[in-house]
Design a protein around this motif. Sequence first.
Motif, short mmCIF file in Angstrom:
data_model
loop_
_atom_site.label_atom_id
_atom_site.label_comp_id
_atom_site.label_asym_id
_atom_site.label_seq_id
_atom_site.Cartn_x
_atom_site.Cartn_y
_atom_site.Cartn_z
N ALA A 38 21.71 -7.09 -24.28
CA ALA A 38 20.57 -7.89 -23.82
C ALA A 38 19.96 -7.20 -22.60
CB ALA A 38 21.03 -9.30 -23.46
N THR A 39 18.71 -6.84 -22.71
CA THR A 39 18.06 -6.13 -21.63
C THR A 39 17.76 -7.07 -20.47
OG1 THR A 39 15.91 -6.54 -22.64
CG2 THR A 39 17.00 -4.47 -23.18
N LEU A 40 17.97 -6.56 -19.28
CA LEU A 40 17.68 -7.35 -18.10
C LEU A 40 16.18 -7.48 -17.93
CD1 LEU A 40 20.23 -5.73 -15.62
CD2 LEU A 40 20.44 -7.95 -16.75
N PRO A 41 15.71 -8.60 -17.40
CA PRO A 41 14.27 -8.76 -17.18
C PRO A 41 13.77 -7.71 -16.20
CG PRO A 41 15.51 -10.49 -16.04
CD PRO A 41 16.48 -9.77 -16.92
N ARG A 42 12.58 -7.18 -16.46
CA ARG A 42 12.00 -6.18 -15.57
C ARG A 42 11.60 -6.82 -14.25
NH1 ARG A 42 9.92 -1.43 -18.01
NH2 ARG A 42 8.10 -1.44 -16.63
N GLU A 43 11.87 -6.08 -13.18
CA GLU A 43 11.50 -6.57 -11.86
C GLU A 43 9.99 -6.52 -11.69
OE1 GLU A 43 14.27 -5.79 -8.38
OE2 GLU A 43 14.70 -4.06 -9.66
N ARG A 44 9.49 -7.38 -10.81
CA ARG A 44 8.07 -7.41 -10.48
C ARG A 44 7.91 -6.98 -9.02
NH1 ARG A 44 4.67 -10.15 -13.72
NH2 ARG A 44 3.42 -11.04 -12.01
N ALA A 45 6.87 -6.20 -8.77
CA ALA A 45 6.73 -5.61 -7.44
C ALA A 45 5.29 -5.71 -6.94
CB ALA A 45 7.16 -4.15 -7.46
N VAL A 46 5.17 -5.72 -5.62
CA VAL A 46 3.89 -5.54 -4.94
C VAL A 46 3.92 -4.14 -4.34
CG1 VAL A 46 2.41 -6.29 -3.04
CG2 VAL A 46 3.64 -7.99 -4.40
N ILE A 47 2.87 -3.35 -4.58
CA ILE A 47 2.83 -2.00 -4.03
C ILE A 47 1.81 -1.94 -2.90
CG2 ILE A 47 3.63 -0.91 -6.15
CD1 ILE A 47 0.78 -0.15 -6.81
N VAL A 48 2.15 -1.14 -1.89
CA VAL A 48 1.35 -1.09 -0.67
C VAL A 48 1.15 0.37 -0.26
CG1 VAL A 48 1.17 -1.85 1.73
CG2 VAL A 48 2.39 -3.27 0.07
N ALA A 49 -0.06 0.68 0.20
CA ALA A 49 -0.35 2.00 0.73
C ALA A 49 -0.95 1.86 2.12
CB ALA A 49 -1.30 2.76 -0.18
N VAL A 50 -0.57 2.78 3.00
CA VAL A 50 -1.15 2.85 4.34
C VAL A 50 -1.93 4.15 4.42
CG1 VAL A 50 -0.71 2.81 6.81
CG2 VAL A 50 0.80 1.56 5.26
N VAL A 51 -3.24 4.08 4.64
CA VAL A 51 -4.10 5.26 4.61
C VAL A 51 -4.90 5.35 5.90
CG1 VAL A 51 -4.24 5.21 2.10
CG2 VAL A 51 -5.98 4.05 3.46
N ARG A 52 -5.38 6.56 6.17
CA ARG A 52 -6.21 6.75 7.35
C ARG A 52 -7.58 6.09 7.15
NH1 ARG A 52 -4.90 10.41 11.19
NH2 ARG A 52 -3.06 11.73 10.83
N LYS A 53 -8.19 5.68 8.23
CA LYS A 53 -9.52 5.08 8.15
C LYS A 53 -10.51 6.10 7.60
CE LYS A 53 -9.14 1.52 11.74
NZ LYS A 53 -9.70 0.98 13.00
N GLY A 54 -11.36 5.63 6.70
CA GLY A 54 -12.35 6.50 6.09
C GLY A 54 -11.86 7.24 4.87
N SER A 55 -10.64 6.93 4.38
CA SER A 55 -10.11 7.58 3.19
C SER A 55 -10.92 7.22 1.96
CB SER A 55 -8.64 7.20 2.97
OG SER A 55 -7.83 7.63 4.04
N ASP A 56 -10.99 8.15 1.01
CA ASP A 56 -11.72 7.91 -0.23
C ASP A 56 -11.00 6.85 -1.06
OD1 ASP A 56 -13.09 7.97 -2.60
OD2 ASP A 56 -13.00 10.14 -2.86
N PRO A 57 -11.66 5.71 -1.35
CA PRO A 57 -10.99 4.65 -2.15
C PRO A 57 -10.52 5.14 -3.51
CG PRO A 57 -12.99 3.82 -1.11
CD PRO A 57 -13.00 5.30 -0.90
N ALA A 58 -11.26 6.09 -4.10
CA ALA A 58 -10.87 6.59 -5.43
C ALA A 58 -9.53 7.32 -5.36
CB ALA A 58 -11.95 7.53 -5.97
N ILE A 59 -9.30 8.09 -4.28
CA ILE A 59 -8.03 8.80 -4.12
C ILE A 59 -6.90 7.82 -3.87
CG2 ILE A 59 -6.77 10.43 -2.65
CD1 ILE A 59 -9.35 11.92 -2.21
N VAL A 60 -7.17 6.79 -3.06
CA VAL A 60 -6.15 5.76 -2.80
C VAL A 60 -5.77 5.07 -4.10
CG1 VAL A 60 -5.64 3.63 -1.58
CG2 VAL A 60 -6.98 5.41 -0.45
N THR A 61 -6.78 4.75 -4.92
CA THR A 61 -6.51 4.11 -6.21
C THR A 61 -5.67 5.00 -7.12
OG1 THR A 61 -8.59 2.86 -6.09
CG2 THR A 61 -7.58 3.11 -8.26
N GLU A 62 -5.98 6.30 -7.13
CA GLU A 62 -5.23 7.23 -7.96
C GLU A 62 -3.77 7.32 -7.51
OE1 GLU A 62 -3.41 10.84 -9.33
OE2 GLU A 62 -4.16 10.67 -7.28
#
Length: 464
Positions: A38-62
Amino acid sequence: MARRKDAERVISSKLRARRVIILQTPSWSILFIVYEIATLPRERAVIVAVVRKGSDPAIVTEHLDELTLLLDTAGADVAARLYQERERPDISTAIGKGKIEEVKELVVENGCSMVVFDDDLSPAQVRNLEKALEVKVLDRCGVILDIFASRASSVEARTQVELAQLEYLLPRLTRMWTHLSKQFGGVGTKGPGETQIETDRRMYRTRIQRLRAKLSDIDSQRSVQRKSREGMPRFALVGYTNAGKSSLMRVITESDVHIEDRLFATLDTTVRAFALPSGQRALLSDTVGFIRKLPTQLVASFRTTLAETLEADVVLHVVDVANEHFRDHIRVVTETLHDLGAENIPMLLVFNKIDAVEERHLLDDVETEYPGCVFVSAERGINIQRLLVRMQETFEEHAVTQTLMIPYDRMKEVARLYQDAEILSREEKDAGVYLAVRVQSDKLTGFTARYGGFVIRHHDESFE
Protein backbone atom coordinates in the motif's frame (compact mmCIF):
# COMPACT_ATOMS: atom_id res chain seq x y z
CA MET A 1 4.90 -22.94 12.73
CA ALA A 2 3.19 -20.54 15.15
CA ARG A 3 5.81 -17.88 14.47
CA ARG A 4 5.33 -18.23 10.74
CA LYS A 5 1.56 -17.82 11.06
CA ASP A 6 2.06 -14.77 13.25
CA ALA A 7 4.39 -13.29 10.65
CA GLU A 8 1.92 -14.02 7.85
CA ARG A 9 -0.84 -12.37 9.85
CA VAL A 10 1.27 -9.23 10.35
CA ILE A 11 2.20 -9.09 6.67
CA SER A 12 -1.40 -9.62 5.59
CA SER A 13 -2.57 -6.80 7.83
CA LYS A 14 -0.15 -4.33 6.22
CA LEU A 15 -0.27 -5.51 2.61
CA ARG A 16 -3.09 -6.21 0.21
CA ALA A 17 -3.22 -9.53 -1.65
CA ARG A 18 -3.06 -8.79 -5.36
CA ARG A 19 -3.30 -12.22 -6.96
CA VAL A 20 -2.70 -15.89 -6.24
CA ILE A 21 -0.41 -17.99 -8.43
CA ILE A 22 -0.37 -21.78 -8.19
CA LEU A 23 2.33 -23.95 -9.76
CA GLN A 24 1.34 -27.60 -9.69
CA THR A 25 2.69 -30.95 -10.85
CA PRO A 26 1.37 -34.45 -10.10
CA SER A 27 3.69 -34.71 -7.08
CA TRP A 28 3.76 -31.17 -5.61
CA SER A 29 2.23 -27.72 -5.74
CA ILE A 30 3.45 -24.25 -4.75
CA LEU A 31 1.18 -21.41 -3.78
CA PHE A 32 2.42 -17.86 -4.33
CA ILE A 33 0.53 -14.93 -2.87
CA VAL A 34 1.71 -11.71 -4.47
CA TYR A 35 1.16 -8.71 -2.25
CA GLU A 36 0.93 -5.13 -3.37
CA ILE A 37 2.45 -2.70 -0.90
CA ALA A 38 0.00 0.00 0.00
CA THR A 39 1.59 3.22 -1.13
CA LEU A 40 1.88 5.99 1.39
CA PRO A 41 -0.05 9.17 0.60
CA ARG A 42 2.08 11.78 -1.16
CA GLU A 43 3.12 14.70 0.96
CA ARG A 44 1.87 18.19 0.15
CA ALA A 45 4.22 21.15 0.21
CA VAL A 46 4.40 24.92 -0.04
CA ILE A 47 7.43 26.10 -2.00
CA VAL A 48 9.12 29.43 -1.36
CA ALA A 49 11.78 31.45 -3.17
CA VAL A 50 13.73 34.46 -1.94
CA VAL A 51 14.95 36.64 -4.83
CA ARG A 52 16.66 39.97 -5.25
CA LYS A 53 14.50 43.02 -5.90
CA GLY A 54 13.93 43.57 -9.60
CA SER A 55 14.38 39.90 -10.54
CA ASP A 56 12.73 38.70 -13.74
CA PRO A 57 9.39 37.05 -12.74
CA ALA A 58 9.73 34.60 -15.64
CA ILE A 59 13.07 33.31 -14.29
CA VAL A 60 11.64 33.03 -10.77
CA THR A 61 8.70 31.04 -12.16
CA GLU A 62 11.05 28.73 -14.07
CA HIS A 63 13.08 28.08 -10.92
CA LEU A 64 9.94 27.25 -8.94
CA ASP A 65 8.72 25.02 -11.79
CA GLU A 66 11.97 23.06 -11.55
CA LEU A 67 11.62 22.78 -7.77
CA THR A 68 8.08 21.47 -8.34
CA LEU A 69 9.48 18.81 -10.67
CA LEU A 70 12.13 17.89 -8.11
CA LEU A 71 9.48 17.44 -5.42
CA ASP A 72 7.36 15.36 -7.78
CA THR A 73 10.39 13.11 -8.36
CA ALA A 74 10.90 12.91 -4.58
CA GLY A 75 7.23 11.94 -4.05
CA ALA A 76 5.51 15.17 -3.02
CA ASP A 77 2.93 17.49 -4.56
CA VAL A 78 3.15 21.27 -4.54
CA ALA A 79 -0.03 22.82 -3.19
CA ALA A 80 1.05 26.46 -3.25
CA ARG A 81 3.99 28.63 -4.19
CA LEU A 82 5.17 32.14 -3.44
CA TYR A 83 8.29 34.28 -3.48
CA GLN A 84 9.56 37.38 -1.77
CA GLU A 85 11.82 40.08 -3.16
CA ARG A 86 14.48 41.22 -0.71
CA GLU A 87 17.85 42.94 -0.85
CA ARG A 88 19.20 39.94 1.08
CA PRO A 89 17.62 36.95 2.87
CA ASP A 90 16.75 37.46 6.52
CA ILE A 91 19.61 36.07 8.60
CA SER A 92 17.30 34.22 10.99
CA THR A 93 14.35 33.11 8.84
CA ALA A 94 15.26 33.91 5.20
CA ILE A 95 11.87 35.64 4.74
CA GLY A 96 10.16 38.42 6.70
CA LYS A 97 7.64 37.98 9.52
CA GLY A 98 4.69 38.95 7.33
CA LYS A 99 5.64 36.40 4.69
CA ILE A 100 6.02 33.74 7.39
CA GLU A 101 2.41 34.33 8.42
CA GLU A 102 1.35 34.08 4.78
CA VAL A 103 3.19 30.78 4.38
CA LYS A 104 1.62 29.47 7.58
CA GLU A 105 -1.85 30.29 6.29
CA LEU A 106 -1.14 28.43 3.05
CA VAL A 107 0.12 25.41 5.01
CA VAL A 108 -3.10 25.24 7.04
CA GLU A 109 -5.43 25.92 4.09
CA ASN A 110 -3.87 23.23 1.89
CA GLY A 111 -3.11 20.64 4.56
CA CYS A 112 0.62 20.70 3.85
CA SER A 113 3.17 18.80 5.88
CA MET A 114 6.28 20.68 4.77
CA VAL A 115 7.65 23.93 3.37
CA VAL A 116 10.50 23.80 0.83
CA PHE A 117 12.79 26.71 -0.02
CA ASP A 118 14.46 27.00 -3.42
CA ASP A 119 17.77 28.11 -1.90
CA ASP A 120 20.03 26.68 0.79
CA LEU A 121 19.06 27.41 4.38
CA SER A 122 21.38 27.58 7.34
CA PRO A 123 20.72 25.22 10.29
CA ALA A 124 19.58 28.21 12.36
CA GLN A 125 17.14 29.32 9.65
CA VAL A 126 15.63 25.85 9.42
CA ARG A 127 15.25 25.65 13.20
CA ASN A 128 13.59 29.07 13.41
CA LEU A 129 11.28 28.41 10.47
CA GLU A 130 10.14 25.02 11.81
CA LYS A 131 9.37 26.66 15.15
CA ALA A 132 7.34 29.40 13.47
CA LEU A 133 5.56 27.26 10.85
CA GLU A 134 5.15 24.09 12.95
CA VAL A 135 5.89 21.84 9.96
CA LYS A 136 8.96 20.28 8.41
CA VAL A 137 11.19 22.72 6.53
CA LEU A 138 13.57 21.63 3.75
CA ASP A 139 15.77 23.39 1.25
CA ARG A 140 16.52 22.51 -2.36
CA CYS A 141 19.73 20.75 -1.39
CA GLY A 142 17.87 18.42 0.98
CA VAL A 143 15.35 17.50 -1.72
CA ILE A 144 18.07 16.67 -4.26
CA LEU A 145 19.92 14.55 -1.72
CA ASP A 146 16.69 12.67 -0.97
CA ILE A 147 16.19 11.95 -4.68
CA PHE A 148 19.76 10.71 -5.03
CA ALA A 149 19.33 8.47 -1.99
CA SER A 150 16.19 6.89 -3.45
CA ARG A 151 17.82 6.35 -6.87
CA ALA A 152 21.20 5.01 -5.74
CA SER A 153 21.46 1.29 -6.45
CA SER A 154 25.13 0.35 -6.83
CA VAL A 155 27.63 0.21 -3.96
CA GLU A 156 29.51 3.15 -5.43
CA ALA A 157 26.42 5.36 -5.79
CA ARG A 158 25.13 4.50 -2.31
CA THR A 159 28.53 5.29 -0.80
CA GLN A 160 28.73 8.63 -2.60
CA VAL A 161 25.19 9.62 -1.62
CA GLU A 162 25.68 8.62 2.01
CA LEU A 163 28.86 10.70 2.18
CA ALA A 164 27.05 13.72 0.75
CA GLN A 165 24.14 13.26 3.17
CA LEU A 166 26.41 13.03 6.21
CA GLU A 167 28.33 16.13 5.18
CA TYR A 168 25.02 17.93 4.71
CA LEU A 169 23.63 16.78 8.07
CA LEU A 170 26.76 17.31 10.17
CA PRO A 171 26.25 21.07 10.73
CA ARG A 172 22.53 20.47 11.21
CA LEU A 173 22.81 18.12 14.18
CA THR A 174 22.11 21.03 16.56
CA ARG A 175 18.43 21.13 15.71
CA MET A 176 18.14 17.34 15.66
CA TRP A 177 19.23 16.86 19.27
CA THR A 178 17.74 19.84 21.12
CA HIS A 179 15.82 17.38 23.30
CA LEU A 180 19.10 15.78 24.41
CA SER A 181 21.13 18.90 25.09
CA LYS A 182 21.83 18.05 28.72
CA GLN A 183 25.35 16.91 29.39
CA PHE A 184 26.22 13.49 30.71
CA GLY A 185 29.31 11.46 31.46
CA GLY A 186 30.16 7.82 31.80
CA VAL A 187 31.96 4.80 30.37
CA GLY A 188 32.52 4.98 26.63
CA THR A 189 32.09 8.73 26.33
CA LYS A 190 34.69 11.42 25.86
CA GLY A 191 34.44 12.23 29.53
CA PRO A 192 32.31 14.16 32.01
CA GLY A 193 30.48 16.95 30.31
CA GLU A 194 30.18 15.51 26.78
CA THR A 195 26.79 16.15 25.23
CA GLN A 196 24.85 13.84 22.94
CA ILE A 197 25.44 16.16 20.00
CA GLU A 198 29.21 15.95 20.47
CA THR A 199 29.00 12.16 20.53
CA ASP A 200 27.02 12.12 17.31
CA ARG A 201 29.34 14.57 15.64
CA ARG A 202 32.24 12.24 16.39
CA MET A 203 30.27 9.31 14.97
CA TYR A 204 29.43 11.27 11.82
CA ARG A 205 33.04 12.36 11.29
CA THR A 206 34.28 8.80 11.80
CA ARG A 207 31.76 7.50 9.28
CA ILE A 208 32.67 10.25 6.80
CA GLN A 209 36.35 9.27 7.03
CA ARG A 210 35.49 5.63 6.37
CA LEU A 211 33.32 6.51 3.39
CA ARG A 212 36.05 8.70 1.92
CA ALA A 213 38.51 5.84 2.32
CA LYS A 214 36.04 3.48 0.64
CA LEU A 215 35.57 5.90 -2.26
CA SER A 216 39.34 6.18 -2.56
CA ASP A 217 39.54 2.39 -2.95
CA ILE A 218 36.74 2.46 -5.53
CA ASP A 219 38.53 5.24 -7.40
CA SER A 220 41.70 3.13 -7.49
CA GLN A 221 39.73 0.22 -8.95
CA ARG A 222 38.11 2.48 -11.53
CA SER A 223 41.52 3.89 -12.43
CA VAL A 224 42.79 0.39 -13.16
CA GLN A 225 39.73 -0.24 -15.34
CA ARG A 226 40.29 3.02 -17.22
CA LYS A 227 43.96 2.13 -17.77
CA SER A 228 42.87 -1.18 -19.31
CA ARG A 229 40.81 0.78 -21.84
CA GLU A 230 43.68 3.01 -22.98
CA GLY A 231 44.38 3.18 -26.68
CA MET A 232 40.72 3.80 -27.57
CA PRO A 233 39.20 7.27 -28.10
CA ARG A 234 37.02 8.20 -25.13
CA PHE A 235 33.91 10.34 -25.30
CA ALA A 236 31.81 11.45 -22.33
CA LEU A 237 28.19 12.57 -22.29
CA VAL A 238 27.38 15.46 -19.97
CA GLY A 239 24.37 17.72 -19.70
CA TYR A 240 21.50 19.01 -17.67
CA THR A 241 19.40 16.30 -16.09
CA ASN A 242 16.74 14.84 -18.39
CA ALA A 243 18.41 16.25 -21.51
CA GLY A 244 18.37 12.82 -23.16
CA LYS A 245 21.95 11.64 -22.58
CA SER A 246 21.02 8.01 -21.91
CA SER A 247 18.75 7.94 -24.98
CA LEU A 248 21.62 9.24 -27.08
CA MET A 249 23.95 6.63 -25.64
CA ARG A 250 21.51 3.87 -26.48
CA VAL A 251 21.20 4.90 -30.12
CA ILE A 252 24.97 5.51 -30.61
CA THR A 253 26.18 2.31 -28.95
CA GLU A 254 23.10 0.20 -29.79
CA SER A 255 23.09 -1.06 -26.21
CA ASP A 256 20.32 -1.56 -23.68
CA VAL A 257 20.84 1.22 -21.12
CA HIS A 258 18.28 2.44 -18.61
CA ILE A 259 16.07 5.25 -19.92
CA GLU A 260 13.43 7.05 -17.90
CA ASP A 261 11.74 10.42 -18.40
CA ARG A 262 12.53 11.61 -14.88
CA LEU A 263 15.17 13.69 -13.16
CA PHE A 264 18.38 11.87 -12.20
CA ALA A 265 17.37 8.56 -13.77
CA THR A 266 21.10 7.78 -14.10
CA LEU A 267 23.49 8.00 -11.14
CA ASP A 268 26.19 5.47 -12.02
CA THR A 269 28.64 5.80 -14.88
CA THR A 270 27.93 3.53 -17.83
CA VAL A 271 30.65 2.86 -20.43
CA ARG A 272 29.91 1.24 -23.78
CA ALA A 273 31.98 0.61 -26.90
CA PHE A 274 30.95 1.75 -30.36
CA ALA A 275 32.48 2.27 -33.81
CA LEU A 276 33.43 5.63 -35.32
CA PRO A 277 32.73 6.15 -39.05
CA SER A 278 36.37 5.19 -39.82
CA GLY A 279 35.75 1.84 -38.16
CA GLN A 280 37.93 2.67 -35.16
CA ARG A 281 36.55 1.39 -31.87
CA ALA A 282 35.80 4.05 -29.24
CA LEU A 283 34.23 4.32 -25.80
CA LEU A 284 31.25 6.42 -24.72
CA SER A 285 30.44 7.10 -21.07
CA ASP A 286 27.24 8.43 -19.52
CA THR A 287 26.97 9.64 -15.96
CA VAL A 288 24.82 11.67 -13.58
CA GLY A 289 23.16 14.78 -14.98
CA PHE A 290 23.69 18.27 -13.64
CA ILE A 291 21.12 20.71 -12.31
CA ARG A 292 20.97 24.27 -11.09
CA LYS A 293 22.25 24.74 -7.53
CA LEU A 294 23.62 21.19 -7.41
CA PRO A 295 24.73 20.59 -3.80
CA THR A 296 28.46 21.04 -3.40
CA GLN A 297 28.50 17.89 -1.25
CA LEU A 298 27.24 15.85 -4.20
CA VAL A 299 29.73 17.36 -6.64
CA ALA A 300 32.56 16.49 -4.26
CA SER A 301 31.24 13.00 -3.45
CA PHE A 302 30.59 12.10 -7.09
CA ARG A 303 34.09 12.95 -8.29
CA THR A 304 34.77 9.21 -8.55
CA THR A 305 31.78 8.77 -10.85
CA LEU A 306 32.66 11.90 -12.84
CA ALA A 307 36.26 10.76 -13.35
CA GLU A 308 35.27 9.28 -16.73
CA THR A 309 34.35 12.80 -17.83
CA LEU A 310 37.62 14.25 -16.59
CA GLU A 311 39.66 11.70 -18.57
CA ALA A 312 37.65 11.86 -21.79
CA ASP A 313 39.22 12.95 -25.06
CA VAL A 314 36.03 14.76 -26.10
CA VAL A 315 33.03 15.84 -24.04
CA LEU A 316 29.59 15.75 -25.67
CA HIS A 317 27.48 18.45 -24.03
CA VAL A 318 23.89 17.32 -24.61
CA VAL A 319 21.23 20.06 -24.49
CA ASP A 320 17.43 19.78 -24.60
CA VAL A 321 16.84 22.41 -27.29
CA ALA A 322 13.06 22.09 -26.85
CA ASN A 323 13.35 23.55 -23.36
CA GLU A 324 12.89 27.31 -23.51
CA HIS A 325 15.50 27.76 -20.78
CA PHE A 326 18.21 25.72 -22.53
CA ARG A 327 20.67 28.66 -22.50
CA ASP A 328 20.50 28.74 -18.71
CA HIS A 329 21.04 24.97 -18.67
CA ILE A 330 24.16 25.38 -20.85
CA ARG A 331 25.50 27.94 -18.39
CA VAL A 332 24.88 25.65 -15.38
CA VAL A 333 26.64 22.68 -17.01
CA THR A 334 29.56 24.85 -18.15
CA GLU A 335 30.04 26.22 -14.64
CA THR A 336 29.86 22.74 -13.11
CA LEU A 337 32.47 21.42 -15.56
CA HIS A 338 34.68 24.36 -14.64
CA ASP A 339 34.32 23.49 -10.95
CA LEU A 340 35.36 19.92 -11.78
CA GLY A 341 38.41 21.10 -13.70
CA ALA A 342 37.12 19.83 -17.06
CA GLU A 343 36.81 23.18 -18.82
CA ASN A 344 39.82 22.57 -21.10
CA ILE A 345 38.63 19.24 -22.52
CA PRO A 346 37.52 19.54 -26.18
CA MET A 347 33.75 19.87 -26.26
CA LEU A 348 31.06 19.26 -28.87
CA LEU A 349 27.67 20.88 -28.28
CA VAL A 350 24.82 18.49 -29.16
CA PHE A 351 21.28 19.87 -29.29
CA ASN A 352 18.85 17.01 -28.70
CA LYS A 353 15.06 16.69 -29.12
CA ILE A 354 14.86 18.74 -32.31
CA ASP A 355 11.71 16.80 -33.22
CA ALA A 356 9.95 18.59 -30.34
CA VAL A 357 10.74 22.06 -31.74
CA GLU A 358 7.73 23.28 -33.70
CA GLU A 359 9.21 26.52 -35.07
CA ARG A 360 12.08 25.36 -37.27
CA HIS A 361 13.54 28.84 -37.70
CA LEU A 362 14.53 28.70 -34.01
CA LEU A 363 17.09 26.03 -34.86
CA ASP A 364 18.67 28.37 -37.42
CA ASP A 365 19.01 31.02 -34.71
CA VAL A 366 20.60 28.49 -32.35
CA GLU A 367 23.07 27.36 -35.03
CA THR A 368 24.09 30.98 -35.59
CA GLU A 369 24.51 31.51 -31.86
CA TYR A 370 26.45 28.26 -31.30
CA PRO A 371 28.56 27.59 -34.42
CA GLY A 372 29.84 24.06 -34.82
CA CYS A 373 26.98 22.48 -32.88
CA VAL A 374 25.08 19.36 -33.99
CA PHE A 375 21.29 18.91 -33.99
CA VAL A 376 19.91 15.43 -33.29
CA SER A 377 16.89 13.55 -32.06
CA ALA A 378 17.94 10.52 -30.06
CA GLU A 379 14.37 9.26 -29.83
CA ARG A 380 13.83 9.27 -33.60
CA GLY A 381 17.43 8.65 -34.66
CA ILE A 382 17.76 11.90 -36.61
CA ASN A 383 21.28 13.09 -37.60
CA ILE A 384 23.05 10.39 -35.57
CA GLN A 385 25.46 9.59 -38.40
CA ARG A 386 26.30 13.28 -38.73
CA LEU A 387 27.01 13.37 -35.00
CA LEU A 388 29.37 10.40 -35.28
CA VAL A 389 31.30 12.15 -38.07
CA ARG A 390 31.64 15.31 -35.97
CA MET A 391 32.77 13.22 -32.98
CA GLN A 392 35.58 11.70 -35.03
CA GLU A 393 36.55 15.08 -36.51
CA THR A 394 36.67 16.71 -33.07
CA PHE A 395 38.75 13.87 -31.68
CA GLU A 396 41.25 14.01 -34.53
CA GLU A 397 41.54 17.79 -34.28
CA HIS A 398 42.78 17.54 -30.68
CA ALA A 399 44.67 14.25 -30.72
CA VAL A 400 48.46 14.59 -30.83
CA THR A 401 50.31 11.37 -31.60
CA GLN A 402 54.04 10.97 -31.04
CA THR A 403 56.48 8.11 -31.40
CA LEU A 404 59.21 7.81 -28.76
CA MET A 405 62.28 5.63 -28.44
CA ILE A 406 63.32 4.85 -24.86
CA PRO A 407 66.80 3.25 -24.43
CA TYR A 408 66.90 0.16 -22.26
CA ASP A 409 69.00 1.95 -19.64
CA ARG A 410 66.11 4.45 -19.18
CA MET A 411 63.31 1.96 -18.59
CA LYS A 412 62.03 3.96 -15.62
CA GLU A 413 60.80 6.49 -18.17
CA VAL A 414 58.64 3.80 -19.77
CA ALA A 415 56.85 3.13 -16.50
CA ARG A 416 56.32 6.86 -16.01
CA LEU A 417 55.13 7.23 -19.60
CA TYR A 418 52.27 4.80 -18.97
CA GLN A 419 50.99 7.24 -16.35
CA ASP A 420 51.37 10.40 -18.44
CA ALA A 421 50.00 9.34 -21.82
CA GLU A 422 47.91 6.73 -23.61
CA ILE A 423 50.08 3.99 -25.10
CA LEU A 424 48.84 3.08 -28.57
CA SER A 425 51.53 0.57 -29.49
CA ARG A 426 54.80 -0.81 -28.13
CA GLU A 427 57.64 -2.55 -29.93
CA GLU A 428 60.97 -3.65 -28.50
CA LYS A 429 63.95 -3.34 -30.86
CA ASP A 430 67.74 -3.51 -30.51
CA ALA A 431 68.10 0.20 -29.71
CA GLY A 432 65.31 0.35 -27.17
CA VAL A 433 61.54 0.41 -26.71
CA TYR A 434 59.51 2.20 -29.40
CA LEU A 435 56.17 3.54 -28.23
CA ALA A 436 53.41 5.36 -30.10
CA VAL A 437 51.52 7.53 -27.64
CA ARG A 438 48.59 9.91 -27.76
CA VAL A 439 48.75 13.11 -25.71
CA GLN A 440 46.00 15.60 -24.93
CA SER A 441 46.80 18.92 -26.56
CA ASP A 442 46.39 20.80 -23.27
CA LYS A 443 49.04 18.54 -21.68
CA LEU A 444 51.49 18.70 -24.56
CA THR A 445 53.73 21.41 -23.07
CA GLY A 446 54.44 19.47 -19.89
CA PHE A 447 54.79 16.22 -21.84
CA THR A 448 57.35 17.75 -24.22
CA ALA A 449 59.34 19.18 -21.32
CA ARG A 450 59.71 15.71 -19.82
CA TYR A 451 59.94 13.43 -22.86
CA GLY A 452 60.98 15.75 -25.70
CA GLY A 453 64.43 14.17 -25.91
CA PHE A 454 62.92 10.76 -26.72
CA VAL A 455 60.55 11.90 -29.50
CA ILE A 456 61.51 10.62 -32.95
CA ARG A 457 58.25 11.31 -34.82
CA HIS A 458 55.42 13.77 -34.29
CA HIS A 459 52.15 14.27 -36.18
CA ASP A 460 48.76 15.77 -35.27
CA GLU A 461 46.38 13.03 -36.26
CA SER A 462 44.78 9.96 -34.77
CA PHE A 463 46.93 6.87 -34.56
CA GLU A 464 45.70 3.97 -36.59
